[in-house]
Design a protein around this motif. Structure first.
Motif, mmCIF file in Angstrom:
data_model
loop_
_atom_site.group_PDB
_atom_site.id
_atom_site.type_symbol
_atom_site.label_atom_id
_atom_site.label_comp_id
_atom_site.label_asym_id
_atom_site.label_seq_id
_atom_site.Cartn_x
_atom_site.Cartn_y
_atom_site.Cartn_z
ATOM 1 N N SER A 149 52.089 39.462 34.056
ATOM 2 C CA SER A 149 51.141 40.548 34.289
ATOM 3 C C SER A 149 49.885 40.003 34.962
ATOM 4 C CB SER A 149 50.776 41.224 32.964
ATOM 5 O OG SER A 149 49.842 42.250 33.169
ATOM 6 N N ILE A 150 49.263 40.825 35.799
ATOM 7 C CA ILE A 150 48.133 40.374 36.618
ATOM 8 C C ILE A 150 46.886 41.173 36.269
ATOM 9 C CG2 ILE A 150 47.270 40.110 38.978
ATOM 10 C CD1 ILE A 150 50.161 39.908 39.894
ATOM 11 N N LEU A 151 45.798 40.473 36.060
ATOM 12 C CA LEU A 151 44.490 41.095 35.851
ATOM 13 C C LEU A 151 43.756 41.124 37.185
ATOM 14 C CD1 LEU A 151 42.174 42.191 34.085
ATOM 15 C CD2 LEU A 151 41.534 39.811 33.594
ATOM 16 N N ALA A 152 43.476 42.341 37.681
ATOM 17 C CA ALA A 152 42.765 42.506 38.953
ATOM 18 C C ALA A 152 41.310 42.865 38.681
ATOM 19 C CB ALA A 152 43.427 43.588 39.796
ATOM 20 N N MET A 153 40.408 42.291 39.464
ATOM 21 C CA MET A 153 38.978 42.571 39.347
ATOM 22 C C MET A 153 38.415 42.861 40.732
ATOM 23 S SD MET A 153 37.646 39.672 36.677
ATOM 24 C CE MET A 153 38.628 39.147 35.269
ATOM 25 N N GLY A 154 37.562 43.868 40.805
ATOM 26 C CA GLY A 154 36.878 44.191 42.048
ATOM 27 C C GLY A 154 35.415 43.821 41.955
ATOM 28 N N ASN A 155 34.887 43.147 42.977
ATOM 29 C CA ASN A 155 33.501 42.685 42.915
ATOM 30 C C ASN A 155 32.619 43.411 43.928
ATOM 31 O OD1 ASN A 155 34.031 41.471 45.428
ATOM 32 N ND2 ASN A 155 34.488 39.480 44.492
ATOM 33 N N ARG A 156 31.367 43.027 43.976
ATOM 34 C CA ARG A 156 30.399 43.660 44.872
ATOM 35 C C ARG A 156 30.525 43.183 46.317
ATOM 36 N NH1 ARG A 156 24.425 44.296 42.083
ATOM 37 N NH2 ARG A 156 24.949 46.038 40.702
ATOM 38 N N ALA A 157 31.294 42.150 46.528
ATOM 39 C CA ALA A 157 31.484 41.644 47.894
ATOM 40 C C ALA A 157 32.637 42.346 48.602
ATOM 41 C CB ALA A 157 31.729 40.139 47.858
ATOM 42 N N GLY A 158 33.246 43.367 47.975
ATOM 43 C CA GLY A 158 34.370 44.074 48.577
ATOM 44 C C GLY A 158 35.673 43.317 48.482
ATOM 45 N N GLU A 159 35.776 42.451 47.501
ATOM 46 C CA GLU A 159 36.930 41.579 47.354
ATOM 47 C C GLU A 159 37.652 41.905 46.048
ATOM 48 O OE1 GLU A 159 37.552 36.766 47.940
ATOM 49 O OE2 GLU A 159 35.800 37.510 46.870
ATOM 50 N N ILE A 160 38.987 41.762 46.062
ATOM 51 C CA ILE A 160 39.785 41.923 44.849
ATOM 52 C C ILE A 160 40.283 40.553 44.431
ATOM 53 C CG2 ILE A 160 41.760 43.045 43.772
ATOM 54 C CD1 ILE A 160 41.588 45.175 45.935
ATOM 55 N N LEU A 161 40.048 40.202 43.178
ATOM 56 C CA LEU A 161 40.452 38.916 42.625
ATOM 57 C C LEU A 161 41.622 39.137 41.678
ATOM 58 C CD1 LEU A 161 36.865 37.630 41.739
ATOM 59 C CD2 LEU A 161 38.082 37.367 43.904
ATOM 60 N N PHE A 162 42.639 38.296 41.773
ATOM 61 C CA PHE A 162 43.837 38.421 40.949
ATOM 62 C C PHE A 162 43.920 37.216 40.011
ATOM 63 C CE2 PHE A 162 44.647 40.726 44.858
ATOM 64 C CZ PHE A 162 45.129 41.948 44.386
ATOM 65 N N PHE A 163 44.049 37.514 38.707
ATOM 66 C CA PHE A 163 44.097 36.477 37.686
ATOM 67 C C PHE A 163 45.420 36.561 36.932
ATOM 68 C CE2 PHE A 163 39.686 37.180 38.539
ATOM 69 C CZ PHE A 163 39.026 35.983 38.294
ATOM 70 N N CYS A 164 45.952 35.397 36.563
ATOM 71 C CA CYS A 164 47.125 35.317 35.695
ATOM 72 C C CYS A 164 46.771 34.484 34.466
ATOM 73 C CB CYS A 164 48.311 34.681 36.427
ATOM 74 S SG CYS A 164 49.105 35.784 37.620
ATOM 75 N N MET A 165 47.459 34.770 33.360
ATOM 76 C CA MET A 165 47.157 34.078 32.110
ATOM 77 C C MET A 165 48.080 32.884 31.924
ATOM 78 S SD MET A 165 46.885 35.611 28.252
ATOM 79 C CE MET A 165 45.215 36.182 28.525
ATOM 80 N N LYS A 166 47.482 31.809 31.440
ATOM 81 C CA LYS A 166 48.229 30.609 31.107
ATOM 82 C C LYS A 166 47.520 29.906 29.966
ATOM 83 C CE LYS A 166 50.241 26.396 33.060
ATOM 84 N NZ LYS A 166 50.367 25.534 34.255
ATOM 85 N N ASP A 167 48.269 29.633 28.907
ATOM 86 C CA ASP A 167 47.731 28.949 27.724
ATOM 87 C C ASP A 167 46.533 29.696 27.138
ATOM 88 O OD1 ASP A 167 49.642 26.948 28.024
ATOM 89 O OD2 ASP A 167 48.338 25.760 29.326
ATOM 90 N N GLY A 168 46.615 31.016 27.111
ATOM 91 C CA GLY A 168 45.581 31.810 26.466
ATOM 92 C C GLY A 168 44.342 32.069 27.292
ATOM 93 N N ARG A 169 44.312 31.634 28.553
ATOM 94 C CA ARG A 169 43.159 31.841 29.424
ATOM 95 C C ARG A 169 43.643 32.343 30.779
ATOM 96 N NH1 ARG A 169 38.590 29.108 27.639
ATOM 97 N NH2 ARG A 169 37.760 28.900 29.748
#
Length: 704
Positions: A149-169
């Motif tokens: 599963s992917i955690l997506a975040m949108g910032n003020r710079a107009g960019e989308i950041l995609f995060f994945c979890m590994k070892d609880g972080r």
């Protein structure tokens, strides 16, 4: 955080004292709101980076991961504060009433990573780290890892950041630039399976009212992520700000994108080859629930009701607009709409709920005077509308306001009521409730991705109404009858080729076993029936029919599950089986209840070196003969509970309780605690492969 107690059979009386007047008890816990003390001007003093969230620190948004992402098997929460900071939270033991602790300061880690980018001005560094919105995708099909599963975040710079979890972080794995303005809204569609990868579409709303669609493709095996912007425009470029953005999954499997702007609701579907497609825009109707009602109020929720095939848009002023998704195209409900789900009746029902609830729950002044009366000018400020079931039961928060007085209410004195009520015609309510139960039982499910208590939440809410249960008891008993076919599906596990492949093989075998025990269709269906029968038994404790039905379903579940386990164990290497005490107990139990698998059980018993029980009483060391699968007793009268997974004696505080039926299982320790495990390889294997309670499928938590 509030969790409805329906379907949960733990003692939550202490947590529910604050909700004595409610029909649905709630388990309550809280996450502390603590200011981090971080100030963005320390990094950049440019006007574009100004953030006033640290002046009045509060929560702005929250999203949750799929289940099984925390160390205890629950979800993980990602919270966004008014200071544009993101944190991860996970429960220590009990997610429903226990403590949640912060496991990661995501913004701090993100700032550290951004600083490593060479030549990036301080202003751009801050804009990239200032998160405006976030959304967690669902678990992709046939993927069990916490990195799927992917955690997506949108910032003020107009960019989308995609995060994945590994070892609880979570860690940053990909990013894409979609605009030069703020990203204000994110919404994930469901994953779609392909030959070599799964793909999902992420809708991104921007501050000037535009929407971009980003395709996220994830390969199978070693997970890699690729993102690209799709060439389509599901919006009108009118510079109105977006107030709500959601993907709707209809029964035909085609996703529909819905977004709201002041006074407008837009419905878009890609060209699917059949049926309607394209962009439909409707002007919201003014429905007078109070003198302050307006169709330009921000949307507070977008809900899809499958049984009605309709969208319900709730506005912050307490009114509702309905869009029917007909085959010819979407259609806004008007004054001539006489269907059970229409804008006028739902708005009137919501207003009636507000008046009754406020009349009942308004606290009396301490000086003994009469509480303030309700007037038509009072507004039910509605937020967070969600669907409880598929027929028309909604949940929302409302706050009583009197705008004409211009009174300032401090945050500590803001009082909101959590409401759960049907907003459809009462004449059709029983029909939709029965349909909800039948649809819940017929759904294809895998308890690794979603627990029964979540799948059946709408059914539980309907069964909580005692009068409904009394009127339809025969129909409910008929739906919950056990399946007469308990034939198990065979499971195939490839044997290891050599000792060097054992570690890799163990992971493959574990995935196969876990997928079978949590996703077998017949086993899952019987567990869903058992959950409902067990709940009905608690509603009618004197009705022998529900007691007998629960016992029959429980027997069916054990027969199917033990048949799968025997089949699994027979495919494991013989040197693992022959010295396993847990295999002896499993074989003895299977021999007692599985006459149709006599040959396989005898084959399993023949592979065990010692066919006699080697169990001893932890208190007096007397021999214990295995018999009862739930209770062990020695000659001196010492009683011990047994693990419902391996039938081993529970002589340790490391025990978990099922939240549904109360059965106990041995806690499996990972990583540094693994050395405390039993040397029984099969026991460790079964504890890892069993997701949730083996009887009802719900989560097991540690309560001591």
């Amino acid at each position: 955080m509030e969790t409805p107690e329906i379907g949960i059979n733990l003692d939550y009386n202490a947590a529910n004292k604050a909700h004595e007047t409610t029909n649905i008890p709630w388990a309550t816990t809280a996450i502390p709101l603590q200011a981090t003390g971080f100030q963005w001007p320390e990094l950049s003093s440019e006007w574009t980076t100004i953030c006033l969230g640290s002046v009045d620190f509060s929560w702005s948004a929250v999203t949750f991961s799929p289940t099984n992402y925390s160390p205890i098997g629950s979800c993980v929460l990602a919270t966004l504060s008014s200071n544009l900071e993101v944190h991860l939270w996970a429960p220590k033991e009990d997610p429903y009433r226990g403590e949640w602790v912060q496991v990661q300061n995501v913004t701090r880690d993100l700032r550290t990573k951004i600083r490593e980018t060479e030549g990036l001005p301080s202003e751009q560094q801050v804009l990239r780290a200032q998160i405006q919105t976030l959304a967690w995708s669902r678990q992709p099909p046939e993927r069990r890892g916490t990195d799927a599963s992917i955690l997506a975040m949108g910032n003020r710079a107009g960019e989308i950041l995609f995060f994945c979890m590994k070892d609880g972080r979570v860690s940053l794995v990909e990013s894409i630039q979609v605009s030069t303005s703020w990203i204000t809204h994110l919404a994930w569609a469901n994953w779609q399976e392909g030959d070599q990868a799964v793909a999902a579409v992420l809708a991104c709303g921007m501050s000037q009212g535009r929407i971009a669609l980003v395709e996220v493709r994830q390969t199978r095996g070693p997970s890699t992520i690729a993102v690209r912007i799709l060439e389509c425009s599901p919006y009108v470029d009118d510079y109105r700000g977006i107030t709500a953005l959601e993907w709707i999954e209809t029964e035909d499997g085609l996703p529909i994108l819905v977004h709201c702007k002041p006074g407008l609701v837009s419905v878009w579907r890609d060209n699917a080859g059949s049926g309607w497609s394209g962009l439909y825009i409707f002007q919201l109707r003014l429905i007078q629930t109070s003198k302050s009602s307006t169709k330009f109020a921000p949307a507070s929720g977008i809900v899809y009701l499958p049984q009605q095939n309709s969208l319900v848009i709730s506005l912050i002023d307490g009114s509702y607009n309905v869009v029917h998704l007909d085959e010819s195209g979407p259609m806004l409900s008007d004054d001539d709409d006489t269907s059970p789900c229409n804008s006028n009746d739902m708005s009137k029902a919501s207003r009636a709920v507000f008046l009754v609830a406020e009349e009942k729950e308004t606290p009396k002044p301490k000086d003994g005077s009469e509480p303030s009366k309700l007037y038509r000018n009072h507004v039910a400020r509605t937020t967070g509308s969600l669907a409880v079931d598929s027929g028309g039961v909604l949940i929302w928060l409302h706050q009583r306001l009197f705008p004409e007085t211009f009174d300032f209410i401090p945050d500590s004195q803001v009082r909101c009521l959590l409401m759960v009520a049907p907003l459809i015609s009462s004449m059709e309510y029983d029909y939709y409730a029965l349909q909800e139960i039948q649809q819940g039982l017929s759904r294809d499910c895998n308890f690794f991705y979603q627990a029964p208590i979540s799948i059946l939440r709408g059914a539980f809410v309907n069964l909580k109404r005692r009068l409904f249960l009394e009127r339809n008891v025969d129909a409910i008993l008929s739906v919950l009858q056990p399946d007469t076919n308990t034939k198990v599906n065979s499971v195939k596990i490839v044997q290891p080729k050599g000792q060097e492949d054992m570690d890799k093989w163990r992971g493959i075998a574990l995935d196969a076993a876990a997928s079978t025990l949590s996703g077998d269709s017949l086993l899952c269906k019987e567990k869903l029936k058992f959950n409902l029968a067990y709940f009905c038994k608690s509603q009618f404790p004197k009705d022998k029919r529900f007691h007998d039905l629960s016992s029959k379903l429980q027997g069916n579940i054990e027969v199917i599950r033990l048949g799968l386990i025997v089949d699994l164990i027979l495919q494991l290497p013989s040197h693992i089986i022959e010295d396993s005490p847990s295999v002896h107990r499993i074989a003895q139990r299977a021999k007692a209840i599985l006459p149709t698998l006599h040959d396989k059980v005898e084959q399993l018993l023949g592979m065990i070196e010692d066919t006699t029980s080697s169990e001893t009483c932890p208190a007096c060391n007397q021999d214990i003969v295995f018999g009862d699968p739930l209770l062990a007793k020695c000659e001196f009268g010492h009683y011990w509970g047994r693990c419902s997974v391996t039938f081993g004696i529970l002589a340790t505080p490391n025990v978990k309780n099922c939240i549904g039926c109360g059965r106990k299982t041995l806690e499996y320790f990972r990583k540094e605690k693994e050395k405390t495990l039993s040397t029984d390889w099969i026991e460790c294997f079964m504890l890892q492969a069993t997701e949730g309670c083996p009887c009802c499928g719900n989560k097991c938590i540690k309560i001591i």
